[in-house]
Motif scaffolding. Structure first.
Motif, mmCIF file in Angstrom:
data_model
loop_
_atom_site.group_PDB
_atom_site.id
_atom_site.type_symbol
_atom_site.label_atom_id
_atom_site.label_comp_id
_atom_site.label_asym_id
_atom_site.label_seq_id
_atom_site.Cartn_x
_atom_site.Cartn_y
_atom_site.Cartn_z
ATOM 1 N N MET A 187 0.836 -1.199 0.000
ATOM 2 C CA MET A 187 0.000 0.000 0.000
ATOM 3 C C MET A 187 0.873 1.253 0.000
ATOM 4 O O MET A 187 0.625 2.199 -0.760
ATOM 5 N N LYS A 188 1.889 1.277 0.842
ATOM 6 C CA LYS A 188 2.782 2.441 0.880
ATOM 7 C C LYS A 188 3.467 2.629 -0.467
ATOM 8 O O LYS A 188 3.579 3.744 -0.982
ATOM 9 N N MET A 189 3.928 1.501 -1.046
ATOM 10 C CA MET A 189 4.570 1.563 -2.357
ATOM 11 C C MET A 189 3.618 2.151 -3.388
ATOM 12 O O MET A 189 3.990 3.041 -4.167
ATOM 13 N N ARG A 198 -6.454 -1.307 5.931
ATOM 14 C CA ARG A 198 -6.754 -0.983 7.330
ATOM 15 C C ARG A 198 -5.762 0.029 7.889
ATOM 16 O O ARG A 198 -6.138 0.970 8.587
ATOM 17 N N GLU A 199 -4.477 -0.165 7.588
ATOM 18 C CA GLU A 199 -3.470 0.755 8.094
ATOM 19 C C GLU A 199 -3.662 2.155 7.489
ATOM 20 O O GLU A 199 -3.543 3.166 8.192
ATOM 21 N N ALA A 200 -3.960 2.217 6.181
ATOM 22 C CA ALA A 200 -4.192 3.513 5.540
ATOM 23 C C ALA A 200 -5.362 4.239 6.183
ATOM 24 O O ALA A 200 -5.327 5.466 6.360
ATOM 25 N N LEU A 259 -4.305 7.980 7.417
ATOM 26 C CA LEU A 259 -4.467 9.052 6.426
ATOM 27 C C LEU A 259 -5.674 9.975 6.574
ATOM 28 O O LEU A 259 -5.718 11.018 5.916
ATOM 29 N N PRO A 260 -6.702 9.628 7.368
ATOM 30 C CA PRO A 260 -7.821 10.583 7.497
ATOM 31 C C PRO A 260 -7.335 11.947 7.990
ATOM 32 O O PRO A 260 -6.472 12.032 8.869
ATOM 33 N N GLY A 265 -6.270 16.656 0.667
ATOM 34 C CA GLY A 265 -6.264 16.058 -0.661
ATOM 35 C C GLY A 265 -6.723 14.618 -0.701
ATOM 36 O O GLY A 265 -6.815 14.027 -1.766
ATOM 37 N N ILE A 266 -7.022 14.040 0.494
ATOM 38 C CA ILE A 266 -7.454 12.639 0.564
ATOM 39 C C ILE A 266 -8.869 12.579 1.114
ATOM 40 O O ILE A 266 -9.195 13.261 2.093
ATOM 41 N N SER A 267 -9.719 11.763 0.492
ATOM 42 C CA SER A 267 -11.091 11.586 0.977
ATOM 43 C C SER A 267 -11.350 10.115 1.261
ATOM 44 O O SER A 267 -10.771 9.235 0.612
ATOM 45 N N PHE A 268 -12.216 9.856 2.226
ATOM 46 C CA PHE A 268 -12.672 8.508 2.545
ATOM 47 C C PHE A 268 -14.184 8.478 2.411
ATOM 48 O O PHE A 268 -14.889 9.301 3.016
#
Length: 336
Positions: free
Chosen positions: A260-262, A293-295, A299-300, A304-307
């Motif tokens: 996921m990080k990659m 799950r980790e993200a 990240l919330p 620039g990121i939405s969930f």
């Protein structure tokens, strides 16, 4: 108001509601071929609906009659706006909550009828069917990185691919990259016949299916050959910088934390990225943490990121799928 109510719905002693619609052509489309649309509403709400000329008579329990009136109202409004009705549209509005009053002029059903969110593709116009889907589509166009999390059949991947197609044909991005973790669920890739493409293509088939819904088949094949569309396992993303592209990672619950990080750090200039997944379908080996799950935990709140989250109410497959998901969710809640 699309119809005249000849029997007041507020009076629960009245055994029926009679709705009169002004446009007989639209009424025919509302009823559907051989009245199949009416039959779908009848079955779902335990109503009886009788057509008399340009009138529809609703008979049944008071709350069922009121719900039936709201459903037919909403579908007729869509027809007035030049949109067609499919079985999935009917199921979507049936699963929505209380619709708008004539005075209030708001509510989920009015949003559904207005269909203020649309995605144009080469073959069709895609319209979100639930409030959660509309919020998700808006996030796809607004945010550089969007997460769509929820059960199967809620349109997470389908809407993401549709948004990517739209951005590609309007020149906002140069290409699309669609990826999935090739997690071995029961069979090992090495034992499958063929070369590497033959081995991984079965994992990618849902992405091919979505593309073929939005582009003519020959055009899909040509764009695949020209690398304007790439469909590849997640492992193939390592070492790349994905610029001016619309990138989708599907089934992200099966990505490890390192994967996921990659993947997230592949985002290049002028690109959009969408991550979709279902936390209830993790196929990773026991003890391996899901990168999705980790993200979610890290990240919330990042700009620039939405969930966006979906539930069984957003399922747009067969209505039975929603009931199956709800049954499993209820069992998980008890065991948890």
């Amino acid at each position: 108001m699309p119809h005249e109510v000849l029997s007041p719905p507020a009076d629960h002693d009245v055994p029926e509601i009679v709705l009169e619609y002004p446009d007989n052509r639209l009424l025919v489309e509302l009823c559907g071929e051989f009245d199949r649309n009416l039959s779908q509403v009848e079955h779902a709400l335990h109503l009886q609906i009788i057509r008399r000329g340009n009138q529809l008579v609703l008979m049944g329990e008071p709350q069922a009659r009121l719900k039936g009136m709201e459903v037919l109202d909403t579908l007729y409004l869509r027809l007035e706006k030049g949109q067609h009705i499919e079985p999935g549209d009917i199921d979507g509005v049936l699963r929505m909550g209380q619709g708008p009053s004539r005075e209030a002029g708001n509510g989920q059903m009015e949003m559904f009828a207005a269909s203020d969110v649309e995605i144009e593709t080469r073959k069709k116009t895609v319209r979100p069917r639930t409030e959660a889907q509309k919020a998700y589509v808006k996030a796809l166009f607004k945010h550089e990185l969007a997460f769509g999390i929820g059960p199967a059949g809620t349109g997470k991947t389908y809407l993401a691919v549709a948004a990517g197609v739209n951005m590609m044909i309007t020149g906002q991005v140069d290409k699309m990259i669609l990826s999935r973790p090739a997690v071995e669920a029961g069979e090992r890739l090495g034992f499958l016949p063929g070369d590497m493409k033959d081995k991984v293509d079965p994992y990618m088939q849902p992405l091919y299916d979505a593309l073929n819904d939005f582009f003519p088949a020959k055009q899909v094949q040509k764009m695949l050959e020209e690398k304007k569309i790439e469909i590849a396992p997640l492992a193939f993303m390592r070492g790349r910088t994905l610029s001016n592209a619309f990138v989708v990672l599907d089934e992200a619950q099966n990505a490890t934390t390192m994967q996921m990080k990659m993947f997230l750090t592949r985002l290049g200039e002028g690109s959009r990225m969408v991550i979709t997944g279902d936390r209830s379908q993790i196929d990773l080996p026991r003890g391996v943490t899901s990168g999705l799950r980790e993200a979610e935990s890290l990240l919330p709140g990042v700009e620039g990121i939405s969930f966006n989250y979906f539930t069984a109410k957003d399922v747009v497959r067969h209505p039975l799928v929603a009931r199956i998901i709800e049954a499993y969710d209820a069992a998980d809640a008890k065991s948890g």
